[in-house]
Scaffold this motif. Structure first.
Motif, mmCIF file in Angstrom:
data_model
loop_
_atom_site.group_PDB
_atom_site.id
_atom_site.type_symbol
_atom_site.label_atom_id
_atom_site.label_comp_id
_atom_site.label_asym_id
_atom_site.label_seq_id
_atom_site.Cartn_x
_atom_site.Cartn_y
_atom_site.Cartn_z
ATOM 1 N N PHE A 49 0.839 -1.193 0.000
ATOM 2 C CA PHE A 49 0.000 0.000 0.000
ATOM 3 C C PHE A 49 0.876 1.245 0.000
ATOM 4 O O PHE A 49 1.823 1.345 0.780
ATOM 5 N N ASP A 50 0.567 2.199 -0.846
ATOM 6 C CA ASP A 50 1.175 3.516 -0.709
ATOM 7 C C ASP A 50 0.142 4.408 -0.017
ATOM 8 O O ASP A 50 -0.987 3.974 0.251
ATOM 9 N N ALA A 51 0.519 5.619 0.306
ATOM 10 C CA ALA A 51 -0.347 6.484 1.110
ATOM 11 C C ALA A 51 -1.693 6.737 0.421
ATOM 12 O O ALA A 51 -2.753 6.677 1.067
ATOM 13 N N ILE A 67 -18.307 -6.177 -1.085
ATOM 14 C CA ILE A 67 -16.849 -6.047 -0.981
ATOM 15 C C ILE A 67 -16.245 -7.450 -0.973
ATOM 16 O O ILE A 67 -16.541 -8.257 -0.094
ATOM 17 N N THR A 68 -15.411 -7.718 -1.941
ATOM 18 C CA THR A 68 -14.653 -8.969 -1.991
ATOM 19 C C THR A 68 -13.200 -8.614 -2.291
ATOM 20 O O THR A 68 -12.928 -7.525 -2.801
ATOM 21 N N PRO A 69 -12.284 -9.504 -1.990
ATOM 22 C CA PRO A 69 -10.888 -9.234 -2.344
ATOM 23 C C PRO A 69 -10.694 -8.977 -3.843
ATOM 24 O O PRO A 69 -9.870 -8.156 -4.234
ATOM 25 N N VAL A 72 -11.809 -5.293 -4.595
ATOM 26 C CA VAL A 72 -10.827 -4.346 -4.049
ATOM 27 C C VAL A 72 -9.551 -4.377 -4.888
ATOM 28 O O VAL A 72 -8.986 -3.336 -5.218
ATOM 29 N N SER A 73 -9.110 -5.579 -5.260
ATOM 30 C CA SER A 73 -7.900 -5.727 -6.065
ATOM 31 C C SER A 73 -8.050 -5.037 -7.420
ATOM 32 O O SER A 73 -7.139 -4.354 -7.881
ATOM 33 N N LEU A 82 -2.901 -8.548 -0.815
ATOM 34 C CA LEU A 82 -2.899 -7.256 -0.131
ATOM 35 C C LEU A 82 -4.330 -6.796 0.134
ATOM 36 O O LEU A 82 -4.618 -6.232 1.193
ATOM 37 N N ALA A 83 -5.227 -7.069 -0.802
ATOM 38 C CA ALA A 83 -6.634 -6.718 -0.625
ATOM 39 C C ALA A 83 -7.242 -7.505 0.547
ATOM 40 O O ALA A 83 -7.984 -6.951 1.353
#
Length: 120
Positions: A49-51, A67-69, A72-73, A82-83
């Motif tokens: 993750f970046d800011a 919402i699922t990975p 989000v990905s 990461l998601a």
């Protein structure tokens, strides 16, 4: 008996006999050309993750209805692992709630104040 002589033309004066195609076998004359198939563009998703992406996670993702990975990905352009980690963090803080917890896919929704967190 004298040897037989070959006849040069039909005595009837008709057309020449039909010529055979080179392909033979009664199939198509040309060979089938196989397509190369559809080429997908290579995804260049972030590993950390970046800011800006981290802020988006907290501001935008909690407003999604489903919402699922995978979602989000795709929307944040991050890797699925990461998601998943981000969604676990949001669930720990109570911003999203888990609807279905299955080994293959996790399904979350935005948390409302009246509902309790339900895990099936």
């Amino acid at each position: 008996m004298p040897p037989k002589t070959a006849k040069k033309a039909d005595p009837k004066g008709g057309k020449n006999p039909p010529k055979k195609k080179e392909g033979g076998g009664g199939g198509k004359a040309k060979k089938k050309k196989w397509s190369k198939g559809k080429v997908r563009d290579k995804l260049n998703n972030a590993v950390l993750f970046d800011a800006a992406t981290y802020d988006k996670l907290y501001k935008e993702v909690i407003t999604y209805k489903l919402i699922t990975p995978s979602v989000v990905s795709e929307r944040l352009k991050v890797r699925a692992s990461l998601a998943k980690a981000g969604l676990r963090e949001l669930q720990a803080k109570g911003l999203v709630k888990c609807i279905v917890k299955h080994s293959g896919q996790l399904v979350y929704t935005r948390a409302t104040k009246a509902d309790d967190v339900i895990v099936e």
